[in-house]
Design a protein around this motif. Structure first.
Motif, PDB file in Angstrom:
ATOM      1  N   VAL A  67     -45.767 -63.352  16.244  1.00  0.00           N
ATOM      2  CA  VAL A  67     -44.745 -64.359  15.643  1.00  0.00           C
ATOM      3  C   VAL A  67     -43.814 -63.564  14.694  1.00  0.00           C
ATOM      4  N   GLY A  68     -44.257 -62.485  14.209  1.00  0.00           N
ATOM      5  CA  GLY A  68     -43.186 -61.831  13.251  1.00  0.00           C
ATOM      6  C   GLY A  68     -43.239 -62.498  12.071  1.00  0.00           C
ATOM      7  N   PHE A  69     -41.951 -62.649  11.433  1.00  0.00           N
ATOM      8  CA  PHE A  69     -41.668 -63.249  10.225  1.00  0.00           C
ATOM      9  C   PHE A  69     -41.797 -64.787  10.053  1.00  0.00           C
ATOM     10  N   SER A  70     -41.877 -65.258  11.261  1.00  0.00           N
ATOM     11  CA  SER A  70     -41.803 -66.932  11.068  1.00  0.00           C
ATOM     12  C   SER A  70     -43.485 -67.155  10.710  1.00  0.00           C
ATOM     13  N   PHE A  71     -44.339 -66.217  10.679  1.00  0.00           N
ATOM     14  CA  PHE A  71     -45.752 -66.539  10.115  1.00  0.00           C
ATOM     15  C   PHE A  71     -45.507 -66.788   8.672  1.00  0.00           C
ATOM     16  N   LEU A  72     -44.619 -66.588   7.866  1.00  0.00           N
ATOM     17  CA  LEU A  72     -44.454 -67.005   6.765  1.00  0.00           C
ATOM     18  C   LEU A  72     -43.814 -68.258   6.625  1.00  0.00           C
ATOM     19  N   THR A  73     -42.922 -68.816   7.605  1.00  0.00           N
ATOM     20  CA  THR A  73     -41.966 -69.880   7.408  1.00  0.00           C
ATOM     21  C   THR A  73     -42.775 -71.072   8.257  1.00  0.00           C
ATOM     22  N   THR A  74     -43.610 -70.870   9.223  1.00  0.00           N
ATOM     23  CA  THR A  74     -44.313 -71.903   9.886  1.00  0.00           C
ATOM     24  C   THR A  74     -45.365 -72.663   9.139  1.00  0.00           C
ATOM     25  N   SER A  75     -45.436 -73.995   9.442  1.00  0.00           N
ATOM     26  CA  SER A  75     -46.417 -74.672   8.588  1.00  0.00           C
ATOM     27  C   SER A  75     -47.751 -75.028   9.420  1.00  0.00           C
ATOM     28  N   VAL A  76     -47.411 -75.442  10.742  1.00  0.00           N
ATOM     29  CA  VAL A  76     -48.496 -75.779  11.615  1.00  0.00           C
ATOM     30  C   VAL A  76     -49.477 -74.472  11.978  1.00  0.00           C
ATOM     31  N   TRP A  77     -50.665 -74.673  12.350  1.00  0.00           N
ATOM     32  CA  TRP A  77     -51.504 -73.728  12.475  1.00  0.00           C
ATOM     33  C   TRP A  77     -52.257 -74.078  14.005  1.00  0.00           C
ATOM     34  N   ARG A  81     -51.277 -72.320  21.145  1.00  0.00           N
ATOM     35  CA  ARG A  81     -49.996 -72.630  21.582  1.00  0.00           C
ATOM     36  C   ARG A  81     -48.929 -71.527  20.852  1.00  0.00           C
ATOM     37  N   GLY A  82     -49.055 -70.545  20.332  1.00  0.00           N
ATOM     38  CA  GLY A  82     -48.238 -69.515  19.766  1.00  0.00           C
ATOM     39  C   GLY A  82     -47.628 -69.953  18.698  1.00  0.00           C
ATOM     40  N   GLU A  83     -47.978 -70.921  17.943  1.00  0.00           N
ATOM     41  CA  GLU A  83     -47.217 -71.435  17.039  1.00  0.00           C
ATOM     42  C   GLU A  83     -48.134 -71.794  15.582  1.00  0.00           C
ATOM     43  N   PHE A  84     -48.048 -70.674  14.800  1.00  0.00           N
ATOM     44  CA  PHE A  84     -48.983 -70.868  13.407  1.00  0.00           C
ATOM     45  C   PHE A  84     -48.169 -70.110  12.298  1.00  0.00           C
ATOM     46  N   GLY A  85     -48.343 -70.527  11.058  1.00  0.00           N
ATOM     47  CA  GLY A  85     -48.115 -70.010  10.141  1.00  0.00           C
ATOM     48  C   GLY A  85     -48.812 -70.273   8.681  1.00  0.00           C
TER      49      GLY A  85
END
Lengths: 341, 389
Positions: A67-77, A81-85
């Motif tokens: 996920v790279g830098f979007s780890f710091l800007t994503t709210s969901v966990w 689904r490959g979407e977490f931060g």
């Protein structure tokens, strides 16, 4: 005419700065081993700390690489689904820690001052032990206390703050109806504020111990000087103890902040987790990095575990920065102790 | 002996009592009659605010401004300390009160939860598995931690190395290491990289990581209190450094070192998160620390109270109470041992030291030993010169 009297000193020979005589003679074999072994133990402690960072990084590369830098800007966990931060989780963690420190700081500083300056000698050593005991009460016990007893008390306080200070955005609550005395109290439960109150109990002794150590190193000469000039006890505290202990106050507070950021079980037992950022601290629902790890590690997939490791790594780095700043302040304040006594 | 600087007179005490009484009455009036306020917390806060204000006004009749401020601040500082103590007392009292229904049954200490379901009465099942698990884990972490911690504390106090400051800073920073991070670290190395199963041993190692900095920090403080003159005396007698440390520094600080180890254990015994990650929860007694999950008291308390069944919650509070008893016992021991400052000997130690030096004297200068009958007469008593005032 007056005769001028004058003392004439013979010219002084210049002597170099005094140098300490080198103390270490030739070391025997046994002493070489001794030095080596003790040095290694120090290195071992450094190595453990380094290993913590290294292995956390190692295990989290998989998730962070995806996920790279979007780890710091994503709210969901939702790692599967490959979407977490950690944006939301981290915000809530910091909010809980700030609430805790805001509550604990005045109490711990006043308690430290009471122990050092006011308490009679016989009470003093008991108080020191009791504060140590507070630091040693297991966090699960604080969690039980918070979830089963304190929650009910704090809700009343939350409602009161919301009623009178609800116009400040920080204290407003969505869905609360202060005008209606029969309104539902559940909008106030499991909130950042309740968690902060309980964490404050754990932070307070840590801050208090550091501040007490620094306050008790105030040189007695300066203290007595203030009294001799007619200061009252509070006057002495204000002009001598507090300025002298400034480093300890800052350092101790930050050390408590570090502890508050990492608290797991008590927070886990109180909050109900949410992932939408809200700065309304009285509102139901909160989150924290460590509670997230404790909640999700059991049913996590391999990739989900790696994602949790990256959350742990970020928590580790943040507490590391906070704690290092804190211990730097504490160490500096101690070295400032060499004034005339 | 510092001069006592308090000027607390009988008149001050009378005024405090009067102001206290009047503020409680005013608060009762405000709460009961004038406004529709309610709640115990609110009453206490109102009464306290009224107390401070009344006290300030009363003092200002007789005292100067700085003296009034001093009195008000003294009241505020005392109140803050009292709040902290009341909170601590409430935590301990509440845990025992809720745990009592489970604690009073003997089977709570002699059975595990292997066959007992959540709905079964409290006369069946107990937390033996958690008690034993906690003791095993604590014992293993002690064996792992104490040698390294004491050696490191010796390094911090005895070494002239430049690394000392770095290590001391790291140790202070490590005292606030999040416990879940320690758990994750052991999980990553011990379980994922090295491939060992999750077990009591893994939990003990993660507890050790939490205990290590706490013991080092307090042992460092204790060792720094050992008088330098003792070290110099040993050096002057020609002792190598390691003998000075082993025979002079460590024995002198023995009681303080024991205290710091006990304080470390008291902290480690209550760790929940790392044990949850590295060992997990089990309902049956497990004596093998290298295999299978092993329960500890904090984890058991945590798991049991998350059940909706009242009996299970009572068992959880019971487990927390047993844990609190362990912490309190450790603290009492630490307090008894730590009451003696570094270097002060107990009577028995002093007697043994005196006997030893008499024996040494007989070996070195046989002619100057006090005569035999005199020695027999005084057997068991210290020679006058060795008696401490």
């Amino acid at each position: 005419m007056t005769a001028e009297l004058r003392t004439v000193l013979p010219p002084q020979e210049r002597v170099g700065e005094p140098e300490p005589r080198p103390f270490a003679g030739r070391q025997g074999r046994s002493d070489k081993v001794f030095t080596r072994v003790t040095f290694l133990s120090g290195v071992a402690v450094l190595a453990i700390m380094g290993a913590v960072g290294f292995f956390l990084t190692l295990e989290s590369t998989d998730a962070l690489g995806r996920v790279g830098f979007s780890f710091l800007t994503t709210s969901v966990w939702e790692p599967d689904r490959g979407e977490f931060g950690i944006k939301a989780v981290l915000t809530f963690t910091v909010l809980i820690a700030l609430v805790a420190v805001a509550i604990a700081f005045p109490i711990s500083m006043a308690t430290a001052l009471f122990i050092v300056e006011i308490a009679p000698r016989r009470v003093k050593s008991w108080l020191v032990s009791l504060v140590d005991l507070m630091a040693a009460v297991p966090s699960v016990v604080y969690g039980l206390w918070g979830a089963f007893l304190m929650q009910g008390q704090v809700i009343g306080l939350s409602r009161w703050i919301n009623t009178w200070f609800g116009w400040i955005p920080l204290f407003s609550v969505d869905g609360a109806d202060p005008g209606n005395p029969l309104s539902n109290a559940t909008v106030y439960t499991a909130s950042t504020f309740v968690a902060g109150v309980v964490v404050a109990m754990m932070v307070m002794p840590i801050q208090c111990v550091v501040m007490r150590e620094v306050f008790s190193q105030v040189p007695p000469g300066e203290r007595e000087g203030a009294f001799a000039l007619g200061a009252t006890r509070w006057g002495m505290i204000r002009v001598v103890t507090l300025p002298f202990g400034r480093g300890g106050i800052i350092g101790g507070t930050m050390l408590g902040l570090g502890r508050a950021l990492g608290e797991t079980i008590a927070v886990y037992m109180i909050i109900s987790s949410r992932f939408d950022i809200s700065f309304h601290v009285l509102e139901s629902g909160s989150n924290s990095v460590s509670a997230l790890i404790a909640l999700r590690y059991a049913e996590a997939s391999d990739f989900g575990l790696s994602a949790l490791f990256s959350a742990g790594l970020s928590l580790f780095l943040i507490t590391l920065v906070v704690n290092f700043t804190a211990s730097w302040f504490v160490a500096r304040s101690r070295s400032g102790a060499d004034s005339e006594a | 002996m510092p001069r006592s600087i308090s000027s607390f007179s009988k008149r001050d005490a009378q005024m405090l009592a009067g102001v206290g009484l009047s503020s409680i009455c005013m608060a009762a009036l405000i709460f009961g009659r004038l406004t529709p306020l309610h709640g115990r917390l609110g009453f206490a806060v109102t009464a306290f605010v009224l107390f401070v204000v009344t006290y300030a006004v009363m003092s200002s009749f007789t005292e100067s401004r700085p003296a009034v401020i001093d009195r008000v601040m003294t009241v505020l500082l005392t109140a803050a300390a009292a709040v902290a103590l009341v909170a601590l007392g409430s935590v301990i009292f509440f845990t025992f009160k809720r745990g009592w229904t489970a604690l009073r049954h003997l089977n709570f200490y002699t059975e595990d939860l292997r066959v007992t379901g959540p709905e079964q009465p409290l006369t069946s099942g107990g937390v033996l598995h958690a008690i034993v698990g906690t003791l095993i884990m604590t014992a293993i972490s002690l064996v792992l931690t104490v040698p390294l911690a004491v050696t490191c504390a010796v390094f911090l106090t005895e070494s002239k190395s430049r690394a000392v400051n770095a290590v001391r800073t790291i140790v202070t920073a490590m005292t606030a290491l999040p416990s879940i991070v320690a758990g994750l670290f052991i999980f990553a190395t011990w379980v994922l990289v090295l491939g060992f199963p999750r077990s009591g041993l893994a939990a003990s190692i993660s507890i050790s990581i939490m205990m290590l900095p706490i013991i080092i920090r307090s042992a460092d403080v204790v060792l720094r209190l050992v008088p330098g003159s003792l070290r110099e005396a040993a050096a002057a007698l020609g002792a190598p450094r390691w003998r000075t440390v082993w025979h002079v520094v460590l024995p002198t600080a023995r009681s303080g070192l024991t205290t710091s180890v006990i304080l470390g254990v008291a902290r480690g015994i209550g760790e929940t998160a790392p044990v949850l990650l590295t060992s997990g929860y089990a309902t049956s007694l497990n004596l093998d620390p290298t295999n299978n999950p092993m329960a500890s008291l904090p984890v058991t308390a945590f798991k049991l109270v998350s059940s909706p069944e009242p009996n299970q919650i009572a068992r959880g509070f019971g487990a927390a109470s047993v844990l609190m008893v362990m912490v309190l016992v450790l603290f009492t021991i630490a307090r008894v041992l730590g009451g003696r400052p570094a270097g002060r000997q107990s009577t028995r130690q002093a007697r043994r030291a005196a006997a030893q030096s008499l024996a040494d004297l007989a070996r070195i200068e046989p002619e100057s030993v006090p005569e035999a009958p005199q020695l027999g007469e005084r057997a068991g008593r210290l020679p006058a010169i060795l008696q401490r005032k």
